[in-house]
Scaffold this motif. Structure first.
Motif, PDB file in Angstrom:
ATOM      1  N   VAL A 202       0.701  -1.254   0.069  1.00 17.55           N
ATOM      2  CA  VAL A 202      -0.134   0.014   0.049  1.00 17.55           C
ATOM      3  C   VAL A 202       0.873   1.359  -0.050  1.00 17.55           C
ATOM      4  N   GLN A 203       1.882   1.345   0.961  1.00 14.96           N
ATOM      5  CA  GLN A 203       2.801   2.371   0.744  1.00 14.96           C
ATOM      6  C   GLN A 203       3.633   2.702  -0.357  1.00 14.96           C
ATOM      7  N   GLU A 204       4.121   1.640  -1.068  1.00 19.59           N
ATOM      8  CA  GLU A 204       4.604   1.674  -2.453  1.00 19.59           C
ATOM      9  C   GLU A 204       3.784   2.582  -3.524  1.00 19.59           C
ATOM     10  N   THR A 205       2.198   1.744  -3.317  1.00 22.55           N
ATOM     11  CA  THR A 205       1.649   2.267  -4.231  1.00 22.55           C
ATOM     12  C   THR A 205       1.166   3.607  -4.197  1.00 22.55           C
ATOM     13  N   ILE A 206       0.940   4.093  -2.955  1.00 24.98           N
ATOM     14  CA  ILE A 206       0.526   5.717  -2.707  1.00 24.98           C
ATOM     15  C   ILE A 206       1.671   6.396  -3.196  1.00 24.98           C
ATOM     16  N   GLU A 207       2.880   5.936  -2.625  1.00 24.16           N
ATOM     17  CA  GLU A 207       4.139   6.924  -3.163  1.00 24.16           C
ATOM     18  C   GLU A 207       4.208   7.105  -4.653  1.00 24.16           C
ATOM     19  N   ASP A 208       3.885   6.018  -5.469  1.00 25.81           N
ATOM     20  CA  ASP A 208       4.227   6.086  -6.773  1.00 25.81           C
ATOM     21  C   ASP A 208       3.261   7.026  -7.476  1.00 25.81           C
ATOM     22  N   ILE A 209       2.064   6.871  -6.835  1.00 21.91           N
ATOM     23  CA  ILE A 209       0.590   7.546  -7.610  1.00 21.91           C
ATOM     24  C   ILE A 209       0.356   8.962  -7.113  1.00 21.91           C
ATOM     25  N   ASP A 210       0.887   9.269  -5.983  1.00 25.39           N
ATOM     26  CA  ASP A 210       0.228  10.549  -5.038  1.00 25.39           C
ATOM     27  C   ASP A 210       1.470  11.678  -5.595  1.00 25.39           C
ATOM     28  N   LYS A 211       1.266  12.411  -6.545  1.00 30.49           N
ATOM     29  CA  LYS A 211       2.084  13.108  -7.145  1.00 30.49           C
ATOM     30  C   LYS A 211       2.383  14.619  -6.457  1.00 30.49           C
ATOM     31  N   ASP A 212       1.367  14.996  -5.683  1.00 27.67           N
ATOM     32  CA  ASP A 212       1.461  16.164  -4.675  1.00 27.67           C
ATOM     33  C   ASP A 212       1.936  15.722  -3.323  1.00 27.67           C
ATOM     34  N   LYS A 213       2.000  14.522  -3.203  1.00 27.90           N
ATOM     35  CA  LYS A 213       2.668  14.005  -1.986  1.00 27.90           C
ATOM     36  C   LYS A 213       1.996  14.768  -0.553  1.00 27.90           C
ATOM     37  N   ASP A 214       0.547  14.303  -0.785  1.00 29.55           N
ATOM     38  CA  ASP A 214      -0.282  14.647   0.508  1.00 29.55           C
ATOM     39  C   ASP A 214      -0.755  13.586   1.261  1.00 29.55           C
ATOM     40  N   GLY A 215      -0.290  12.409   0.678  1.00 31.40           N
ATOM     41  CA  GLY A 215      -0.512  10.977   1.349  1.00 31.40           C
ATOM     42  C   GLY A 215      -1.869  10.408   1.012  1.00 31.40           C
ATOM     43  N   TYR A 216      -2.355  10.980  -0.122  1.00 29.24           N
ATOM     44  CA  TYR A 216      -3.756  10.358  -0.599  1.00 29.24           C
ATOM     45  C   TYR A 216      -3.518  10.290  -1.993  1.00 29.24           C
ATOM     46  N   ARG A 224      -4.592   9.623 -14.035  1.00 29.14           N
ATOM     47  CA  ARG A 224      -3.417   9.896 -14.631  1.00 29.14           C
ATOM     48  C   ARG A 224      -2.367   8.879 -14.728  1.00 29.14           C
ATOM     49  N   ASP A 225      -2.214   7.771 -13.646  1.00 27.93           N
ATOM     50  CA  ASP A 225      -1.465   6.972 -13.413  1.00 27.93           C
ATOM     51  C   ASP A 225      -1.659   5.552 -14.626  1.00 27.93           C
TER      52      ASP A 225
END
Length: 324
Positions: A202-216, A224-225
Protein backbone atom coordinates in the motif's frame (compact mmCIF):
# COMPACT_ATOMS: atom_id res chain seq x y z
CA UNK A 1 44.49 10.48 -42.36
CA UNK A 2 43.85 6.80 -41.55
CA UNK A 3 43.68 5.55 -37.98
CA UNK A 4 46.29 3.13 -36.69
CA UNK A 5 45.26 -0.39 -35.61
CA UNK A 6 46.09 0.56 -32.00
CA UNK A 7 43.82 3.61 -32.16
CA UNK A 8 40.99 1.54 -33.61
CA UNK A 9 41.45 -1.07 -30.89
CA UNK A 10 41.32 1.59 -28.16
CA UNK A 11 38.18 3.06 -29.69
CA UNK A 12 36.57 -0.39 -29.75
CA UNK A 13 37.43 -0.97 -26.09
CA UNK A 14 36.01 2.43 -25.14
CA UNK A 15 32.81 1.71 -27.05
CA UNK A 16 32.40 -1.64 -25.31
CA UNK A 17 32.91 0.01 -21.90
CA UNK A 18 30.32 2.69 -22.70
CA UNK A 19 27.81 0.04 -23.78
CA UNK A 20 28.45 -1.95 -20.60
CA UNK A 21 27.79 1.14 -18.47
CA UNK A 22 24.58 1.89 -20.37
CA UNK A 23 23.33 -1.70 -20.01
CA UNK A 24 24.28 -1.82 -16.32
CA UNK A 25 22.62 1.50 -15.49
CA UNK A 26 19.46 0.61 -17.38
CA UNK A 27 19.26 -2.65 -15.38
CA UNK A 28 19.11 -0.86 -12.03
CA UNK A 29 15.47 -0.75 -10.92
CA UNK A 30 13.64 2.56 -10.64
CA UNK A 31 11.32 3.32 -7.70
CA UNK A 32 8.17 2.27 -9.56
CA UNK A 33 9.58 -0.80 -11.31
CA UNK A 34 8.53 -3.21 -8.57
CA UNK A 35 5.21 -1.66 -7.76
CA UNK A 36 2.40 -4.11 -7.18
CA UNK A 37 -0.67 -3.30 -9.23
CA UNK A 38 -4.18 -4.48 -8.47
CA UNK A 39 -4.00 -8.19 -7.68
CA UNK A 40 -5.14 -9.99 -10.81
CA UNK A 41 -4.46 -13.22 -12.71
CA UNK A 42 -3.10 -11.26 -15.68
CA UNK A 43 -1.81 -7.76 -16.37
CA UNK A 44 -4.30 -7.51 -19.24
CA UNK A 45 -7.67 -5.80 -18.66
CA UNK A 46 -10.41 -8.31 -17.84
CA UNK A 47 -13.08 -6.42 -19.76
CA UNK A 48 -12.29 -4.33 -22.82
CA UNK A 49 -14.87 -1.70 -23.86
CA UNK A 50 -17.67 -3.71 -22.19
CA UNK A 51 -16.55 -6.91 -23.96
CA UNK A 52 -14.82 -9.75 -22.14
CA UNK A 53 -11.12 -10.01 -22.96
CA UNK A 54 -10.27 -13.62 -23.80
CA UNK A 55 -6.54 -12.87 -23.63
CA UNK A 56 -7.05 -12.39 -19.87
CA UNK A 57 -8.65 -15.86 -19.71
CA UNK A 58 -5.77 -17.38 -21.65
CA UNK A 59 -3.15 -15.97 -19.26
CA UNK A 60 -5.18 -16.94 -16.20
CA UNK A 61 -5.61 -20.49 -17.49
CA UNK A 62 -2.13 -21.06 -18.95
CA UNK A 63 0.19 -18.42 -17.50
CA UNK A 64 1.64 -15.59 -19.57
CA UNK A 65 4.47 -17.49 -21.26
CA UNK A 66 2.43 -20.54 -22.22
CA UNK A 67 -0.44 -18.33 -23.41
CA UNK A 68 1.94 -16.67 -25.86
CA UNK A 69 3.18 -20.09 -27.01
CA UNK A 70 -0.38 -21.16 -27.79
CA UNK A 71 -0.84 -18.03 -29.91
CA UNK A 72 1.65 -19.52 -32.37
CA UNK A 73 -0.22 -22.82 -32.73
CA UNK A 74 -2.85 -23.85 -35.22
CA UNK A 75 -6.35 -24.66 -33.89
CA UNK A 76 -5.64 -28.39 -34.24
CA UNK A 77 -2.38 -28.13 -32.28
CA UNK A 78 -4.07 -25.98 -29.64
CA UNK A 79 -6.77 -28.59 -29.11
CA UNK A 80 -4.23 -31.41 -28.86
CA UNK A 81 -2.24 -29.62 -26.17
CA UNK A 82 -5.37 -28.44 -24.39
CA UNK A 83 -6.62 -32.04 -24.18
CA UNK A 84 -3.43 -32.98 -22.30
CA UNK A 85 -3.95 -30.09 -19.88
CA UNK A 86 -7.58 -31.09 -19.26
CA UNK A 87 -6.40 -34.56 -18.18
CA UNK A 88 -4.10 -32.89 -15.63
CA UNK A 89 -6.88 -30.67 -14.29
CA UNK A 90 -9.26 -33.62 -13.87
CA UNK A 91 -7.52 -34.86 -10.74
CA UNK A 92 -9.99 -37.63 -9.82
CA UNK A 93 -10.17 -38.84 -13.45
CA UNK A 94 -13.96 -38.95 -13.58
CA UNK A 95 -14.14 -37.28 -17.00
CA UNK A 96 -15.41 -34.00 -15.54
CA UNK A 97 -13.65 -30.77 -14.59
CA UNK A 98 -15.35 -29.28 -11.56
CA UNK A 99 -15.22 -25.65 -10.50
CA UNK A 100 -12.95 -26.64 -7.61
CA UNK A 101 -10.53 -28.49 -9.91
CA UNK A 102 -10.46 -25.55 -12.32
CA UNK A 103 -9.88 -23.08 -9.48
CA UNK A 104 -7.02 -25.20 -8.11
CA UNK A 105 -5.46 -25.37 -11.59
CA UNK A 106 -5.58 -21.57 -11.98
CA UNK A 107 -4.01 -21.14 -8.53
CA UNK A 108 -1.29 -23.66 -9.49
CA UNK A 109 -0.51 -21.66 -12.64
CA UNK A 110 -0.13 -18.48 -10.59
CA UNK A 111 2.10 -20.20 -8.01
CA UNK A 112 4.22 -21.71 -10.79
CA UNK A 113 5.07 -18.24 -12.09
CA UNK A 114 6.08 -17.04 -8.64
CA UNK A 115 8.23 -20.11 -7.98
CA UNK A 116 9.92 -19.88 -11.39
CA UNK A 117 10.59 -16.17 -11.01
CA UNK A 118 11.99 -16.64 -7.51
CA UNK A 119 14.27 -19.50 -8.60
CA UNK A 120 15.63 -17.44 -11.48
CA UNK A 121 16.38 -14.42 -9.29
CA UNK A 122 17.71 -16.53 -6.40
CA UNK A 123 20.37 -18.12 -8.63
CA UNK A 124 21.64 -14.69 -9.72
CA UNK A 125 22.77 -13.74 -6.21
CA UNK A 126 25.76 -14.80 -4.12
CA UNK A 127 24.46 -16.78 -1.15
CA UNK A 128 26.00 -17.58 2.21
CA UNK A 129 24.72 -20.73 3.89
CA UNK A 130 21.72 -20.65 1.56
CA UNK A 131 20.72 -17.16 2.65
CA UNK A 132 20.93 -13.83 0.88
CA UNK A 133 22.64 -11.00 2.77
CA UNK A 134 21.55 -7.41 2.26
CA UNK A 135 25.03 -6.36 1.13
CA UNK A 136 25.12 -9.16 -1.44
CA UNK A 137 21.77 -8.00 -2.78
CA UNK A 138 23.08 -4.42 -2.94
CA UNK A 139 26.24 -5.50 -4.78
CA UNK A 140 24.34 -7.58 -7.34
CA UNK A 141 21.58 -5.01 -7.90
CA UNK A 142 23.37 -1.67 -7.62
CA UNK A 143 27.01 -2.57 -8.13
CA UNK A 144 28.15 -1.46 -4.63
CA UNK A 145 27.57 -2.44 -1.03
CA UNK A 146 27.78 1.15 0.22
CA UNK A 147 24.87 2.72 2.06
CA UNK A 148 23.31 5.57 0.04
CA UNK A 149 23.13 7.93 3.03
CA UNK A 150 26.18 10.03 2.10
CA UNK A 151 26.43 12.20 -1.02
CA UNK A 152 29.90 10.71 -1.51
CA UNK A 153 28.45 7.19 -1.74
CA UNK A 154 28.40 5.72 -5.28
CA UNK A 155 24.84 4.55 -4.60
CA UNK A 156 23.52 7.95 -3.49
CA UNK A 157 21.78 8.61 -6.82
CA UNK A 158 19.71 5.47 -6.20
CA UNK A 159 18.86 6.41 -2.61
CA UNK A 160 15.04 6.42 -3.06
CA UNK A 161 15.03 3.03 -4.75
CA UNK A 162 17.44 1.49 -2.24
CA UNK A 163 15.49 2.87 0.74
CA UNK A 164 12.36 1.37 -0.73
CA UNK A 165 14.07 -2.00 -1.25
CA UNK A 166 15.36 -1.90 2.31
CA UNK A 167 11.90 -1.22 3.71
CA UNK A 168 10.49 -4.15 1.75
CA UNK A 169 13.48 -6.28 2.81
CA UNK A 170 12.84 -5.59 6.49
CA UNK A 171 9.19 -6.53 6.12
CA UNK A 172 10.09 -9.79 4.34
CA UNK A 173 12.80 -10.65 6.89
CA UNK A 174 10.48 -12.30 9.41
CA UNK A 175 13.25 -13.60 11.70
CA UNK A 176 14.98 -10.17 11.65
CA UNK A 177 18.52 -11.42 10.92
CA UNK A 178 18.94 -9.04 7.94
CA UNK A 179 19.28 -12.08 5.68
CA UNK A 180 16.60 -13.63 3.53
CA UNK A 181 15.90 -17.31 3.16
CA UNK A 182 14.40 -18.41 -0.14
CA UNK A 183 10.93 -18.37 1.41
CA UNK A 184 11.49 -14.82 2.68
CA UNK A 185 12.84 -13.85 -0.75
CA UNK A 186 9.49 -14.90 -2.22
CA UNK A 187 7.80 -12.35 0.05
CA UNK A 188 10.34 -9.71 -1.02
CA UNK A 189 9.80 -10.30 -4.75
CA UNK A 190 6.04 -10.91 -4.61
CA UNK A 191 4.68 -9.08 -1.57
CA UNK A 192 1.15 -9.04 -2.97
CA UNK A 193 0.69 -12.69 -1.95
CA UNK A 194 1.74 -12.28 1.69
CA UNK A 195 -0.54 -10.86 4.37
CA UNK A 196 2.36 -9.41 6.39
CA UNK A 197 3.60 -7.48 3.33
CA UNK A 198 0.38 -5.67 2.51
CA UNK A 199 1.19 -2.44 4.35
CA UNK A 200 4.40 -2.17 2.31
CA UNK A 201 2.45 -2.76 -0.91
CA UNK A 202 0.00 0.00 0.00
CA UNK A 203 2.77 2.44 0.92
CA UNK A 204 4.64 1.82 -2.35
CA UNK A 205 1.47 2.30 -4.37
CA UNK A 206 0.63 5.62 -2.72
CA UNK A 207 4.19 6.87 -3.13
CA UNK A 208 4.11 6.15 -6.87
CA UNK A 209 0.72 7.64 -7.67
CA UNK A 210 0.51 10.48 -5.12
CA UNK A 211 2.20 13.24 -7.15
CA UNK A 212 1.33 16.12 -4.82
CA UNK A 213 2.65 14.10 -1.84
CA UNK A 214 -0.33 14.74 0.44
CA UNK A 215 -0.53 11.07 1.42
CA UNK A 216 -3.66 10.32 -0.62
CA UNK A 217 -4.56 9.32 -4.18
CA UNK A 218 -6.96 11.75 -5.83
CA UNK A 219 -9.18 10.91 -8.79
CA UNK A 220 -6.90 12.82 -11.17
CA UNK A 221 -3.81 11.03 -9.85
CA UNK A 222 -5.58 7.68 -10.14
CA UNK A 223 -6.55 8.29 -13.77
CA UNK A 224 -3.25 9.91 -14.75
CA UNK A 225 -1.35 6.86 -13.47
CA UNK A 226 -3.24 4.61 -15.89
CA UNK A 227 -3.76 7.06 -18.74
CA UNK A 228 -1.35 10.04 -18.78
CA UNK A 229 -3.08 11.51 -21.87
CA UNK A 230 -0.28 13.97 -22.57
CA UNK A 231 -1.83 14.88 -25.95
CA UNK A 232 -5.18 15.95 -24.51
CA UNK A 233 -7.13 13.35 -26.46
CA UNK A 234 -10.70 12.38 -25.67
CA UNK A 235 -10.71 9.71 -23.02
CA UNK A 236 -11.59 6.19 -24.22
CA UNK A 237 -14.53 4.38 -22.67
CA UNK A 238 -12.36 2.24 -20.38
CA UNK A 239 -10.95 5.39 -18.75
CA UNK A 240 -14.45 6.78 -18.22
CA UNK A 241 -15.33 3.44 -16.66
CA UNK A 242 -12.36 3.75 -14.29
CA UNK A 243 -13.56 7.21 -13.23
CA UNK A 244 -16.88 5.64 -12.30
CA UNK A 245 -15.09 2.81 -10.49
CA UNK A 246 -13.14 5.34 -8.42
CA UNK A 247 -16.15 7.46 -7.53
CA UNK A 248 -18.54 4.61 -6.76
CA UNK A 249 -16.30 1.88 -5.34
CA UNK A 250 -12.68 2.95 -4.69
CA UNK A 251 -13.46 6.15 -2.76
CA UNK A 252 -15.53 4.50 -0.04
CA UNK A 253 -15.99 7.54 2.21
CA UNK A 254 -16.68 9.84 -0.79
CA UNK A 255 -14.10 12.48 0.11
CA UNK A 256 -12.63 12.58 -3.40
CA UNK A 257 -9.45 10.64 -2.60
CA UNK A 258 -8.21 7.25 -1.49
CA UNK A 259 -6.56 6.80 1.90
CA UNK A 260 -4.47 3.82 3.06
CA UNK A 261 -7.40 1.53 3.78
CA UNK A 262 -9.13 2.38 0.51
CA UNK A 263 -5.92 1.71 -1.43
CA UNK A 264 -5.55 -1.61 0.39
CA UNK A 265 -9.10 -2.58 -0.61
CA UNK A 266 -8.21 -1.74 -4.20
CA UNK A 267 -4.83 -3.46 -4.43
CA UNK A 268 -5.55 -6.51 -2.25
CA UNK A 269 -9.35 -6.75 -1.91
CA UNK A 270 -10.16 -8.86 1.16
CA UNK A 271 -13.34 -10.52 -0.04
CA UNK A 272 -12.62 -11.19 -3.71
CA UNK A 273 -10.96 -14.36 -4.99
CA UNK A 274 -9.81 -13.83 -8.58
CA UNK A 275 -9.16 -17.53 -9.19
CA UNK A 276 -12.65 -18.44 -7.97
CA UNK A 277 -14.24 -15.73 -10.13
CA UNK A 278 -12.28 -16.85 -13.20
CA UNK A 279 -13.17 -20.53 -12.71
CA UNK A 280 -16.83 -19.57 -12.35
CA UNK A 281 -16.66 -17.45 -15.52
CA UNK A 282 -15.02 -20.21 -17.60
CA UNK A 283 -17.59 -22.79 -16.52
CA UNK A 284 -20.47 -20.40 -17.21
CA UNK A 285 -19.20 -19.78 -20.74
CA UNK A 286 -18.28 -23.37 -21.67
CA UNK A 287 -20.85 -25.50 -19.80
CA UNK A 288 -23.11 -26.30 -22.77
CA UNK A 289 -25.34 -28.79 -20.93
CA UNK A 290 -25.51 -26.58 -17.81
CA UNK A 291 -24.72 -29.39 -15.37
CA UNK A 292 -22.23 -27.25 -13.45
CA UNK A 293 -19.12 -29.12 -14.62
CA UNK A 294 -17.08 -29.23 -17.82
CA UNK A 295 -16.46 -32.33 -19.89
CA UNK A 296 -13.36 -32.58 -22.07
CA UNK A 297 -15.58 -32.22 -25.14
CA UNK A 298 -17.09 -29.00 -23.80
CA UNK A 299 -13.65 -27.54 -23.11
CA UNK A 300 -12.32 -28.51 -26.54
CA UNK A 301 -15.48 -27.19 -28.19
CA UNK A 302 -14.79 -23.83 -26.55
CA UNK A 303 -11.01 -24.11 -26.89
CA UNK A 304 -10.63 -20.49 -27.98
CA UNK A 305 -11.98 -19.42 -24.58
CA UNK A 306 -9.16 -21.27 -22.80
CA UNK A 307 -6.25 -20.88 -25.25
CA UNK A 308 -5.33 -18.83 -28.30
CA UNK A 309 -4.36 -19.84 -31.81
CA UNK A 310 -3.51 -18.31 -35.17
CA UNK A 311 -7.12 -18.68 -36.25
CA UNK A 312 -8.54 -16.74 -33.30
CA UNK A 313 -6.58 -13.95 -31.65
CA UNK A 314 -3.03 -14.33 -32.96
CA UNK A 315 -1.00 -11.23 -32.16
CA UNK A 316 -3.76 -9.30 -30.40
CA UNK A 317 -2.18 -9.79 -26.98
CA UNK A 318 0.93 -8.03 -28.26
CA UNK A 319 -0.89 -4.93 -29.45
CA UNK A 320 -3.91 -4.46 -27.23
CA UNK A 321 -3.87 -1.80 -24.51
CA UNK A 322 -0.28 -0.63 -24.65
CA UNK A 323 -1.14 1.75 -21.80
CA UNK A 324 -1.11 -1.17 -19.40
Amino acid sequence: MSSSPLTMKLLSVCLILVLMVVVYCSAIPKPGDKRVHETKLSDLPHDDDNEHNEDYDHEAFLGKDDAQDFDDLSPEESKERLAIIVDKIDVNKDGKVTETELKEWIQFIQRRYIVTDTERMWKEHDLEEDKLHWKSYMKRTYGYEDSPDSVDSPTFSYKDTIDRDHRRWEAADTDKDMKLSKDEFVHFLHPEDSDHMRDVVVQETIEDIDKDKDGYISLDEYIRDMYPNENGEEEPDWVKSERTQFEQYRDINKDGKMDNEEVKNWIVPPDYDHSDAEANHLIYEADSDKDGDLSKDEILEHYDLFVGSQATDFGEALTRHDEF
